[in-house]
Write a protein that holds these residues in place. Structure first.
Motif, PDB file in Angstrom:
ATOM      1  N   ASN A   5     -11.221  19.106   4.188  1.00  0.00           N
ATOM      2  CA  ASN A   5     -12.154  20.191   4.470  1.00  0.00           C
ATOM      3  C   ASN A   5     -12.810  19.984   5.828  1.00  0.00           C
ATOM      4  O   ASN A   5     -13.389  18.925   6.095  1.00  0.00           O
ATOM      5  CB  ASN A   5     -13.239  20.250   3.390  1.00  0.00           C
ATOM      6  CG  ASN A   5     -12.656  20.366   1.996  1.00  0.00           C
ATOM      7  OD1 ASN A   5     -11.937  21.304   1.690  1.00  0.00           O
ATOM      8  ND2 ASN A   5     -12.958  19.394   1.136  1.00  0.00           N
ATOM      9  N   CYS A   6     -12.736  21.001   6.674  1.00  0.00           N
ATOM     10  CA  CYS A   6     -13.327  20.915   8.014  1.00  0.00           C
ATOM     11  C   CYS A   6     -14.209  22.133   8.276  1.00  0.00           C
ATOM     12  O   CYS A   6     -14.117  23.148   7.574  1.00  0.00           O
ATOM     13  CB  CYS A   6     -12.232  20.843   9.084  1.00  0.00           C
ATOM     14  SG  CYS A   6     -11.199  19.363   9.002  1.00  0.00           S
ATOM     15  N   ILE A   7     -15.032  22.029   9.293  1.00  0.00           N
ATOM     16  CA  ILE A   7     -15.853  23.145   9.744  1.00  0.00           C
ATOM     17  C   ILE A   7     -15.527  23.385  11.211  1.00  0.00           C
ATOM     18  O   ILE A   7     -15.284  22.434  11.973  1.00  0.00           O
ATOM     19  CB  ILE A   7     -17.359  22.854   9.550  1.00  0.00           C
ATOM     20  CG1 ILE A   7     -18.199  24.061   9.958  1.00  0.00           C
ATOM     21  CG2 ILE A   7     -17.786  21.606  10.298  1.00  0.00           C
ATOM     22  CD1 ILE A   7     -19.686  23.914   9.625  1.00  0.00           C
ATOM     23  N   LEU A   8     -15.466  24.641  11.636  1.00  0.00           N
ATOM     24  CA  LEU A   8     -15.174  24.941  13.025  1.00  0.00           C
ATOM     25  C   LEU A   8     -16.282  24.415  13.930  1.00  0.00           C
ATOM     26  O   LEU A   8     -17.473  24.496  13.597  1.00  0.00           O
ATOM     27  CB  LEU A   8     -15.034  26.448  13.229  1.00  0.00           C
ATOM     28  CG  LEU A   8     -13.695  27.093  12.848  1.00  0.00           C
ATOM     29  CD1 LEU A   8     -13.772  28.598  13.045  1.00  0.00           C
ATOM     30  CD2 LEU A   8     -12.561  26.512  13.682  1.00  0.00           C
ATOM     31  N   GLU A  24     -21.026  21.748  -0.716  1.00  0.00           N
ATOM     32  CA  GLU A  24     -21.007  22.931  -1.562  1.00  0.00           C
ATOM     33  C   GLU A  24     -21.634  24.148  -0.880  1.00  0.00           C
ATOM     34  O   GLU A  24     -21.166  25.287  -1.074  1.00  0.00           O
ATOM     35  CB  GLU A  24     -21.717  22.636  -2.890  1.00  0.00           C
ATOM     36  CG  GLU A  24     -20.908  21.761  -3.835  1.00  0.00           C
ATOM     37  CD  GLU A  24     -20.878  20.292  -3.435  1.00  0.00           C
ATOM     38  OE1 GLU A  24     -20.056  19.541  -3.996  1.00  0.00           O
ATOM     39  OE2 GLU A  24     -21.669  19.891  -2.553  1.00  0.00           O
ATOM     40  N   CYS A  25     -22.673  23.932  -0.098  1.00  0.00           N
ATOM     41  CA  CYS A  25     -23.326  25.060   0.586  1.00  0.00           C
ATOM     42  C   CYS A  25     -22.384  25.714   1.588  1.00  0.00           C
ATOM     43  O   CYS A  25     -22.310  26.949   1.680  1.00  0.00           O
ATOM     44  CB  CYS A  25     -24.596  24.585   1.292  1.00  0.00           C
ATOM     45  SG  CYS A  25     -25.877  23.992   0.171  1.00  0.00           S
ATOM     46  N   TYR A  26     -21.672  24.902   2.340  1.00  0.00           N
ATOM     47  CA  TYR A  26     -20.747  25.448   3.333  1.00  0.00           C
ATOM     48  C   TYR A  26     -19.524  26.066   2.659  1.00  0.00           C
ATOM     49  O   TYR A  26     -18.980  27.061   3.135  1.00  0.00           O
ATOM     50  CB  TYR A  26     -20.335  24.352   4.312  1.00  0.00           C
ATOM     51  CG  TYR A  26     -21.513  23.824   5.092  1.00  0.00           C
ATOM     52  CD1 TYR A  26     -22.083  24.576   6.116  1.00  0.00           C
ATOM     53  CD2 TYR A  26     -22.091  22.605   4.768  1.00  0.00           C
ATOM     54  CE1 TYR A  26     -23.187  24.119   6.814  1.00  0.00           C
ATOM     55  CE2 TYR A  26     -23.193  22.135   5.465  1.00  0.00           C
ATOM     56  CZ  TYR A  26     -23.755  22.894   6.483  1.00  0.00           C
ATOM     57  OH  TYR A  26     -24.844  22.440   7.161  1.00  0.00           O
ATOM     58  N   ARG A  27     -19.090  25.482   1.530  1.00  0.00           N
ATOM     59  CA  ARG A  27     -17.953  26.041   0.799  1.00  0.00           C
ATOM     60  C   ARG A  27     -18.294  27.432   0.265  1.00  0.00           C
ATOM     61  O   ARG A  27     -17.514  28.376   0.395  1.00  0.00           O
ATOM     62  CB  ARG A  27     -17.574  25.106  -0.350  1.00  0.00           C
ATOM     63  CG  ARG A  27     -16.349  25.563  -1.140  1.00  0.00           C
ATOM     64  CD  ARG A  27     -16.187  24.736  -2.396  1.00  0.00           C
ATOM     65  NE  ARG A  27     -17.301  24.942  -3.321  1.00  0.00           N
ATOM     66  CZ  ARG A  27     -17.606  24.121  -4.322  1.00  0.00           C
ATOM     67  NH1 ARG A  27     -16.893  23.022  -4.525  1.00  0.00           N
ATOM     68  NH2 ARG A  27     -18.625  24.384  -5.109  1.00  0.00           N
ATOM     69  N   GLU A  28     -19.485  27.560  -0.332  1.00  0.00           N
ATOM     70  CA  GLU A  28     -19.878  28.829  -0.938  1.00  0.00           C
ATOM     71  C   GLU A  28     -20.129  29.919   0.101  1.00  0.00           C
ATOM     72  O   GLU A  28     -19.961  31.110  -0.181  1.00  0.00           O
ATOM     73  CB  GLU A  28     -21.117  28.619  -1.809  1.00  0.00           C
ATOM     74  CG  GLU A  28     -20.822  27.793  -3.072  1.00  0.00           C
ATOM     75  CD  GLU A  28     -22.064  27.228  -3.724  1.00  0.00           C
ATOM     76  OE1 GLU A  28     -23.178  27.619  -3.310  1.00  0.00           O
ATOM     77  OE2 GLU A  28     -21.928  26.390  -4.641  1.00  0.00           O
ATOM     78  N   SER A  29     -20.505  29.523   1.321  1.00  0.00           N
ATOM     79  CA  SER A  29     -20.749  30.502   2.383  1.00  0.00           C
ATOM     80  C   SER A  29     -19.476  30.841   3.153  1.00  0.00           C
ATOM     81  O   SER A  29     -19.493  31.671   4.058  1.00  0.00           O
ATOM     82  CB  SER A  29     -21.800  29.961   3.359  1.00  0.00           C
ATOM     83  OG  SER A  29     -21.283  28.836   4.077  1.00  0.00           O
ATOM     84  N   GLY A  30     -18.363  30.200   2.772  1.00  0.00           N
ATOM     85  CA  GLY A  30     -17.096  30.459   3.458  1.00  0.00           C
ATOM     86  C   GLY A  30     -16.985  29.737   4.790  1.00  0.00           C
ATOM     87  O   GLY A  30     -16.130  30.092   5.618  1.00  0.00           O
ATOM     88  N   GLY A  31     -17.804  28.728   4.997  1.00  0.00           N
ATOM     89  CA  GLY A  31     -17.830  28.043   6.282  1.00  0.00           C
ATOM     90  C   GLY A  31     -16.815  26.929   6.443  1.00  0.00           C
ATOM     91  O   GLY A  31     -16.723  26.321   7.519  1.00  0.00           O
ATOM     92  N   LEU A  32     -16.047  26.643   5.381  1.00  0.00           N
ATOM     93  CA  LEU A  32     -15.086  25.537   5.449  1.00  0.00           C
ATOM     94  C   LEU A  32     -13.671  26.033   5.675  1.00  0.00           C
ATOM     95  O   LEU A  32     -13.260  27.065   5.142  1.00  0.00           O
ATOM     96  CB  LEU A  32     -15.119  24.716   4.155  1.00  0.00           C
ATOM     97  CG  LEU A  32     -16.362  23.886   3.867  1.00  0.00           C
ATOM     98  CD1 LEU A  32     -16.188  23.154   2.546  1.00  0.00           C
ATOM     99  CD2 LEU A  32     -16.634  22.895   4.987  1.00  0.00           C
TER     100      LEU A  32
END
Length: 309
Positions: A5-8, A24-32
């Protein structure tokens, strides 16, 4: 293994201290950006993705993630790497533990931790973030010296080095990217001669020591390095990794270790005879490869003979 899992980087640049909101916060916001398979990572890299792995020392006991100075260094290093490689921040992906590893689901978290060798060996660059700072709870200085003493940081550095070499490993101490010092890997390769939170707490929060958790990833590392050497794949990075292990083998893979808890100090098995098993597995793998090549060569010879007849 577990997904990577990465973030831009373009999104990472907008983060403040909310970086510690966790995976989990970034996953749920579609940020991953989720790479489900090794092939997905390799395909993304071939298509122009540039992946950066951040290694840092956590300086707050009850909060995951980097502190303000570390986060600043991470952002600066991303800009510098993107500039050096002529890459847009929209094509740079960041792996950072508190964002990339699940925190709530312990089974998924365990799978990700067991995959740390894969995660640390796939990126285009590793940045070891270690500006002069102070641990919030102990008041002890934190810098390029203290990070070398942390068990998980050592695992990350060793994994990347043994797969990718040291040429794309950097330090960021607050003044821009620096090449990895020539003595760095020799000082961190003996992973078990280090400090870990579970040992500091005498295993009161978990009965399993991190030294036991990293056995599987380190065995995978040993297998890969040994197999590449046995196959004759001996470019500079492979030769360096093989020699590093051979020179420090007993200390890198101790058979036992001292486990401390409220009941006292006990000797527990760690690697035991598992290195010998890995070496036999490498021998078996090479034999199967050789047998396959011999069989295919024999088939081609038979086909050629039939054509001649």
């Amino acid at each position: 293994g577990a997904p990577m899992n990465c973030i831009l980087a373009s999104s990472f640049m907008e983060l403040h201290m909310d970086v510690a909101k966790m995976h989990e916060c970034y996953r749920e916001s579609g940020g991953l950006k989720v790479f489900d398979r090794l092939e997905d990572v390799l395909e993304a890299k071939e298509a122009g993705a540039f992946i950066v792995f951040f290694s840092y020392e956590c300086l707050i006991w009850k909060q995951a993630g980097p502190n303000e100075r570390q986060l600043h260094c991470m952002k600066e290093s991303l800009k510098e790497l993107a500039d050096r490689n002529g890459t847009s921040l929209n094509d740079v992906h960041v792996w950072l533990d508190c964002i990339s590893i699940p925190q709530r689901n312990k089974a998924m978290q365990s799978a990700s931790i067991n995959s740390i060798y894969s995660f640390a060996s796939l990126p285009n660059a590793m940045v070891i973030v270690c500006p002069d700072s102070v641990h919030s709870d102990t008041g002890q200085p934190a810098d390029r010296h203290s990070i070398r003493q942390r068990l998980w940081c050592r695992v990350e550095h060793l994994a990347y080095c043994c797969s990718c070499g040291t040429q794309s490993m950097y330090l960021h101490c607050g003044e821009g990217l620096e090449a990895l010092p020539s003595d760095w890997m020799k000082s961190v390769c003996c992973v078990h001669n280090s400090m870990s939170t579970c040992c500091r707490l005498k295993h009161t929060t978990t009965t399993t020591c991190d030294r036991e958790v990293i056995v599987q990833p380190l065995l995978a590392l040993y297998y890969d390095v040994l197999l590449r050497h046995a196959r004759g794949l001996r470019d500079a990075k492979d030769f360096y990794a093989y020699n590093l292990i051979q020179e420090n083998k007993e200390r890198m893979f101790p058979k036992t270790f001292e486990y401390e808890c409220d009941q006292g100090v006990f000797s527990k098995e760690l690697f035991g005879d598992m290195l010998e098993r890995v070496e036999r597995l490498v021998d078996d793998t090479l034999k199967k490869e050789w047998d396959t090549l011999s069989f295919m060569s024999g088939e081609r010879s038979a086909e050629s003979a039939m054509v001649v007849i």
